[in-house]
Write a protein that holds these residues in place. Structure first.
Motif, PDB file in Angstrom:
ATOM      1  N   ARG A  71      57.464  13.421  23.017  1.00 43.22           N
ATOM      2  CA  ARG A  71      57.215  12.246  22.185  1.00 43.22           C
ATOM      3  C   ARG A  71      57.816  12.299  20.969  1.00 43.22           C
ATOM      4  NH1 ARG A  71      53.274  15.675  22.890  1.00 43.22           N
ATOM      5  NH2 ARG A  71      52.186  16.685  20.865  1.00 43.22           N
ATOM      6  N   ILE A  72      58.542  13.276  20.784  1.00 43.72           N
ATOM      7  CA  ILE A  72      59.584  13.347  19.299  1.00 43.72           C
ATOM      8  C   ILE A  72      60.496  12.250  19.635  1.00 43.72           C
ATOM      9  CG2 ILE A  72      60.869  15.096  20.387  1.00 43.72           C
ATOM     10  CD1 ILE A  72      59.913  14.552  16.564  1.00 43.72           C
ATOM     11  N   LYS A  74      60.399   9.173  20.077  1.00 43.59           N
ATOM     12  CA  LYS A  74      60.138   7.924  19.457  1.00 43.59           C
ATOM     13  C   LYS A  74      60.243   7.966  18.226  1.00 43.59           C
ATOM     14  CE  LYS A  74      56.392   7.678  23.240  1.00 43.59           C
ATOM     15  NZ  LYS A  74      56.420   9.275  23.706  1.00 43.59           N
ATOM     16  N   LYS A  75      60.367   9.108  17.544  1.00 38.31           N
ATOM     17  CA  LYS A  75      60.192   9.109  15.944  1.00 38.31           C
ATOM     18  C   LYS A  75      61.790   9.541  15.286  1.00 38.31           C
ATOM     19  CE  LYS A  75      55.352  10.183  15.361  1.00 38.31           C
ATOM     20  NZ  LYS A  75      54.590  11.027  14.636  1.00 38.31           N
ATOM     21  N   ILE A  76      62.727   9.596  16.374  1.00 35.25           N
ATOM     22  CA  ILE A  76      64.127   9.858  16.051  1.00 35.25           C
ATOM     23  C   ILE A  76      65.157   8.536  16.033  1.00 35.25           C
ATOM     24  CG2 ILE A  76      66.296  11.175  16.663  1.00 35.25           C
ATOM     25  CD1 ILE A  76      64.493  13.405  17.564  1.00 35.25           C
ATOM     26  N   ASP A  77      65.511   8.425  14.794  1.00 33.55           N
ATOM     27  CA  ASP A  77      66.681   7.108  14.857  1.00 33.55           C
ATOM     28  C   ASP A  77      68.120   7.913  15.045  1.00 33.55           C
ATOM     29  OD1 ASP A  77      68.121   4.964  14.170  1.00 33.55           O
ATOM     30  OD2 ASP A  77      67.449   4.929  11.994  1.00 33.55           O
ATOM     31  N   CYS A 102      62.843   5.067  25.485  1.00 35.40           N
ATOM     32  CA  CYS A 102      62.988   4.788  23.989  1.00 35.40           C
ATOM     33  C   CYS A 102      64.367   3.956  23.818  1.00 35.40           C
ATOM     34  CB  CYS A 102      63.296   6.016  23.229  1.00 35.40           C
ATOM     35  SG  CYS A 102      61.797   7.053  23.328  1.00 35.40           S
ATOM     36  N   TYR A 259      65.375  14.068   9.113  1.00 34.54           N
ATOM     37  CA  TYR A 259      63.986  13.125   9.489  1.00 34.54           C
ATOM     38  C   TYR A 259      63.026  13.259   8.774  1.00 34.54           C
ATOM     39  CZ  TYR A 259      67.476  11.937  13.240  1.00 34.54           C
ATOM     40  OH  TYR A 259      68.624  11.643  13.818  1.00 34.54           O
ATOM     41  N   ASP A 261      58.731  12.929   8.393  1.00 35.76           N
ATOM     42  CA  ASP A 261      57.340  12.232   8.957  1.00 35.76           C
ATOM     43  C   ASP A 261      57.746  12.206  10.402  1.00 35.76           C
ATOM     44  OD1 ASP A 261      54.724  11.759   9.084  1.00 35.76           O
ATOM     45  OD2 ASP A 261      55.151   9.596   8.852  1.00 35.76           O
ATOM     46  N   ILE A 262      58.217  13.049  11.136  1.00 38.76           N
ATOM     47  CA  ILE A 262      58.358  13.210  12.642  1.00 38.76           C
ATOM     48  C   ILE A 262      57.226  14.050  13.415  1.00 38.76           C
ATOM     49  CG2 ILE A 262      60.904  12.753  12.441  1.00 38.76           C
ATOM     50  CD1 ILE A 262      61.190  15.679  13.084  1.00 38.76           C
ATOM     51  N   GLY A 263      56.117  14.558  12.741  1.00 33.35           N
ATOM     52  CA  GLY A 263      55.177  15.093  13.346  1.00 33.35           C
ATOM     53  C   GLY A 263      55.452  16.549  13.797  1.00 33.35           C
TER      54      GLY A 263
END
Length: 300
Positions: A71-72, A74-77, A102, A259, A261-263
């Motif tokens: 799920r990481i 979803k937070k990586i640009d 994604c 990055y 705030d990627i949890g």
């Protein structure tokens, strides 16, 4: 009695997970019920993409799609809607499908060593023909040639070696894999190669600069990770570790982009240090391993 309830709990969890992914309790029941050899095949769906998996592939299916291990993503640009992605140790293509969910117009190369698992991977590519998805049958190594495949009970546990006897499979270097596709670099690479990272990572040190994000599972249960960590800390400035895995083997995300705030727990990659293999194996949870191998605050 405790063993009985533990097994019942796990079977109930698996049946529930398969029901969600197959959209049918009857299909899920049949998937687990039929054929004790693990070769029965079920049809699953993640996002808008369908895929097939054998019963012996189930652990990987559950980890990737039910537990949402990646799920990481979803937070990586990655800076583009059409990234180039390499999946080393692709199994049946779970990571690739997660990536396509994604980035639907990504280009993905999936590399799988086991011939039978590769056939399932190839089927999944065929089911999703609209995707720019390339599949390769090989074990990634430090040279092109041949390797031996050591099979385990579940398909995600197979590993390769350069021993003399056993099931022969082709080997390829990462350089060859990229050159065959005409790629000079990639935005994202996932590596889950069951301990072969001890050989591969030092061999591709010069290529890591051309990889924007690396996701790697370090198999501390079967290798001394010192060589791997030594190369990684020279190649990347930032590192994060998955926190909530059921496995004690760390999955690291590395990049030269910080990055936010990627949890995941931030780890100072520059403070990777030598830790004994025995010490690592003495711990069965991620937290002690993380604090043994890494310092979480720069300069601390």
């Amino acid at each position: 009695m405790n063993t009985f309830y533990y097994r019942l709990k796990n079977k109930s969890r698996d049946l529930f997970a398969a029901t969600l992914l197959m959209n049918s309790p009857f299909s899920a029941y049949s998937y687990f019920r039929n054929r004790k050899d693990g070769l029965n095949v079920g049809m699953f769906k993640s996002g808008k993409y369908k895929f097939v998996a054998r019963k012996l592939d189930w652990v990987g299916v559950r980890e990737v799609f039910f537990e949402d291990e990646y799920r990481i993503l979803k937070k990586i640009d990655l800076g583009t809607k059409s990234p180039k992605i390499v999946d080393l140790g692709s199994n049946i293509g779970g990571f690739a499908i997660s990536a396509f969910n994604c980035w639907p117009i990504a280009s993905v190369i999936s590399v799988e060593a086991a011939q039978d698992t590769f056939e399932i991977l190839k089927k999944n590519r065929g089911i999703n023909q609209e995707l720019d998805w390339h599949v390769v049958h090989a074990g990634v190594w430090n040279s092109d040639g041949e390797l031996v495949l050591d099979r385990k009970d579940i398909s995600i546990g197979h590993r390769v070696s350069d021993s003399e006897k056993g099931e022969r499979i082709p080997s390829m270097t990462l350089g060859t894999i990229l050159n065959n596709q005409g790629w000079n670099g990639v935005e994202l690479m996932k590596m889950d190669i069951e301990g072969a990272e001890e050989v591969v990572i030092p061999a591709i040190a010069n290529l890591l600069k051309d990889i924007s994000v690396l996701i790697i599972e370090v198999h501390t249960d079967r290798i001394d990770p010192a060589k791997v960590y030594s190369v990684l800390k020279q190649s990347f400035n930032y590192c994060w570790q998955l926190n909530d895995r059921s496995s004690s083997k760390p999955v690291l995300v590395l990049s030269n982009t910080n990055y936010q705030d990627i949890g995941m727990s931030a780890v100072d990659v520059h403070l990777l240090g030598p830790v004994s293999y025995t010490h690592l194996r003495a711990h069965e949870t991620l937290t002690p391993i993380a604090y043994a191998v890494f310092c979480l605050i720069r300069g601390g």
